[in-house]
Design a protein around this motif. Structure first.
Motif: not given
Length: 94
Positions: A86-90
Motif C-alpha cells: 500500500a505504501v509503495t503504491k501510494a
C-alpha cells in the motif's frame, strides 16, 4: 537471542522505517497547493490503518508463546506485506 526476539527486533526497525516514510508522505502532501491534500487524504488514512494493523500484529506476535507464535507470525507477515504494498503504491501516485 532466540528467533522470536530477533524477529521482533528486526520488524520493530522495519516498522519504524515505514512509519517515517508514511509521516514524510503526510508532511509532503500537506505542503502541496490546491486540492492535493483532499485528493490523497483517504490514501494517507489507509496507509496509517495498514501501519496500525501491522503494528498490532507485531504486538500480538511478541506476546505469543509456543505454537501460537507460528500462526501469529503468518498473520504479521501478511499485515506487513499489505502495508508495504500500500505504501509503495501510494508513493507512486504522490
Amino acid at each position: 537471542m532466540e528467533e522470536k526476539q530477533k524477529f521482533g527486533v528486526q520488524m520493530e526497525e522495519k516498522l519504524k522505517d515505514w512509519k517515517q516514510k508514511i509521516d514524510g508522505a503526510k508532511q509532503s502532501v500537506s505542503q502541496k497547493e490546491g486540492d492535493y491534500l483532499e485528493k490523497y487524504a483517504g490514501d494517507l488514512e489507509r496507509l496509517t490503518e495498514k501501519y496500525d494493523a501491522a503494528r498490532y500484529s507485531l504486538t500480538l506476535l511478541q506476546k505469543a508463546s509456543g505454537g501460537a507464535w507460528g500462526e501469529l507470525k503468518e498473520g504479521f507477515d501478511k499485515a506487513y506485506d499489505d502495508m508495504k504494498k500500500a505504501v509503495t503504491k501510494a508513493f507512486e501516485r504522490f
